[in-house]
Design an enzyme around this catalytic site. Structure first.
Site, PDB file in Angstrom:
ATOM      1  N   ARG A 223      17.885  57.937 108.114  1.00  0.00           N
ATOM      2  CA  ARG A 223      18.769  58.226 106.969  1.00  0.00           C
ATOM      3  C   ARG A 223      18.897  59.736 106.764  1.00  0.00           C
ATOM      4  NH1 ARG A 223      16.749  53.213 104.914  1.00  0.00           N
ATOM      5  NH2 ARG A 223      14.811  54.098 104.151  1.00  0.00           N
ATOM      6  N   PHE A 239      26.724  47.026 108.367  1.00  0.00           N
ATOM      7  CA  PHE A 239      25.451  46.357 108.084  1.00  0.00           C
ATOM      8  C   PHE A 239      24.710  47.174 107.021  1.00  0.00           C
ATOM      9  CE2 PHE A 239      26.533  45.748 112.591  1.00  0.00           C
ATOM     10  CZ  PHE A 239      26.606  44.365 112.683  1.00  0.00           C
ATOM     11  N   ASP A 261      29.045  44.623 104.699  1.00  0.00           N
ATOM     12  CA  ASP A 261      27.912  43.722 104.897  1.00  0.00           C
ATOM     13  C   ASP A 261      28.376  42.291 104.627  1.00  0.00           C
ATOM     14  OD1 ASP A 261      24.627  44.346 105.043  1.00  0.00           O
ATOM     15  OD2 ASP A 261      25.161  42.334 104.324  1.00  0.00           O
ATOM     16  N   ASP A 311      23.863  49.440 112.058  1.00  0.00           N
ATOM     17  CA  ASP A 311      22.431  49.106 111.926  1.00  0.00           C
ATOM     18  C   ASP A 311      22.272  47.601 111.759  1.00  0.00           C
ATOM     19  OD1 ASP A 311      19.699  49.362 111.650  1.00  0.00           O
ATOM     20  OD2 ASP A 311      19.794  49.780 109.508  1.00  0.00           O
ATOM     21  N   CYS A 351      17.023  47.077 116.465  1.00  0.00           N
ATOM     22  CA  CYS A 351      15.637  46.776 116.072  1.00  0.00           C
ATOM     23  C   CYS A 351      15.112  45.566 116.828  1.00  0.00           C
ATOM     24  CB  CYS A 351      15.538  46.577 114.562  1.00  0.00           C
ATOM     25  SG  CYS A 351      16.545  45.218 113.950  1.00  0.00           S
TER      26      CYS A 351
END
Ligand code: SAH
Length: 408
Positions: A223, A239, A261, A311, A351
């Site tokens: 960030r 996202f 989102d 993300d 991730c």
């Protein structure tokens, strides 16, 4: 004490302090250890090389707690591990830049399956393995003892890995989590939303219903990196969850931020987070949509952005899901690359543990080729250092990879 003996050639990684022992490496189990119980671990020649938590249902049959024959884990051994892990974060309290950070990062802090996140006095615990569950009381007691000014400990162990660990006897309904997985463990109930701050930015965290333990603490450094490039940008935050990257960009002077989102609850909280600060000048939009579709819509509309963040959630849980995950990453990255203005910035993340940093680079390079754009790597990110350490003997600990790219 019950014990396991490892197969010849399969004891190498345990001798070298890798914390996971797969079922195929186990030659013999002596006794009938219960779920989570500690067993002595013997090499192929029968010498005790350490101790670990037994998990009869899991492919990862034993998770190591100690690598010394004389260090037999008991409640005070576990408490010492928790205390040491918290001690390594002492600087976070001293510096005071943020009041939300990870206290225990599972295997990487010597406590397999144990995550503990700190949110302004409250600790949210996630116990993902049989051994972690077995030592629950000792862990909670140690947190209360060693976290300065600990107000409460809340359980958010509603994670799918508990099914693989044999810890779930029924599958939880979406609105009714299993009682032993979610709820207050000690001290005060946390407020509905816990206000936290990261540098100058404030967020509200829903530790009961939010993802993971409530907030993506692991993206703190990313960030910052995104914020440092966002001045004057029209930013698309895909996202977005509760706003994270978009709020960092706004605080750094972005002209506009569009959050996308699929979850309306996440977007509602993103709105509330935006309202915590009366920064004017950044136009903020909140779009409830599927990112895969929304990126195509923007392409068809001829929209463009100076900065795009991707993300997504974990696309691959296991190696088996890797092909599908690879296609997913390629798709969104290709679409986003095409929407970037000249010199635009793409901050893209994965991730999925099964996607290695090398593979992620390759996926992005192929997406760039298909998008007919060239990029420079401005920065690489990983999970926030300091509170999300990665153990040198545990490459699996590095799950979050980020590439910050500039279109040239
Ligand atoms: N960037 C965030 C964390 C993102 S978590 C932060 O730093 O805080 C992943 C988010 O993706 C979740 O909020 C989830 O609701 C959302 N999501 C998952 N699949 C999606 C899809 N196909 N389209 C849009 N959003 C999606």
């Amino acid at each position: 004490m019950n014990s396991i003996t490892l197969n010849p050639k399969r004891d190498y990684s345990t001798i070298h302090h890798h914390p996971w022992i797969f079922s195929g490496a186990v030659r013999e189990v002596t006794g009938t250890p219960r779920s989570g119980e500690t067993v002595a671990v013997k090499d192929s020649k029968g010498r005790t090389i350490g101790y670990g938590s037994y998990s009869p249902a899991s492919q990862i049959r034993v998770r190591m707690l100690s690598f010394a024959p004389d260090a037999v884990p008991d409640a005070s051994f576990i408490a010492n591990l928790v205390a040491a892990s918290i001690g390594r974060r002492a600087d976070f309290w001293v510096r005071g830049e943020t009041n939300a950070f990870r206290l225990v990062n599972a295997e990487n802090d010597g406590l397999p399956g144990v995550i503990a996140d700190y949110y302004d006095g409250f600790v949210v615990l996630q116990l993902a393995s049989a051994g972690a569950e077995f030592w629950k009381d000792a862990i909670v007691d140690a947190i209360r003892q060693f976290v300065p000014g600990c107000r409460g400990v809340y359980n958010r162990s509603d994670v799918d890995s508990r099914t693989r660990e044999g810890l779930r006897t029924s599958s939880p309904a979406a609105d009714a989590p299993l009682p032993n997985e979610v709820g207050l463990l000690a001290g005060e109930e946390p407020p509905e939303l816990i206000p936290i701050q990261e540098g100058a930015i404030k967020y509200l965290v829903d530790v009961r219903r939010g993802h993971k333990t409530g907030f993506y603490l692991d993206q703190r450094d990313a960030r910052d990196a995104v914020g440092s490039l966002a001045n004057g940008a029209d930013m698309l935050n895909c996202f977005s969850y509760t706003g994270g990257f978009g709020l960092a960009a706004r605080a750094a002077g972005a002209l506009s931020v569009t959050h996308v989102d699929a979850s309306s609850a996440a977007l509602d909280l993103a709105r509330r987070n935006t309202d915590l600060d009366h920064l004017c000048g950044t136009k903020c939009d909140y779009v409830e949509a599927d990112v895969f579709k929304q990126l195509r819509l923007y392409r068809d509309q001829g929209r463009s952005f100076d900065m795009i963040v991707l993300d997504p959630p974990k696309f691959a849980d296991t190696k088996a899901g890797l092909m599908r995950a690879t296609r997913g990453y390629k798709d969104i990255n290709l679409l986003a690359m095409k929407l970037l203005r000249p010199n635009g910035i793409l901050a893209t993340f994965s991730c999925s543990g099964a996607v290695t940093p090398d593979l992620f680079d390759k996926i992005c390079a192929e997406a760039a080729f298909d998008a007919k754009r060239d990029f420079q790597i401005v920065a690489r990110t990983r999970q926030a250092s300091g509170d999300h350490p990665v153990s040198l003997n545990f490459p699996e600990g590095l799950y979050l990879k980020g590439l910050i790219l500039r279109a040239v």
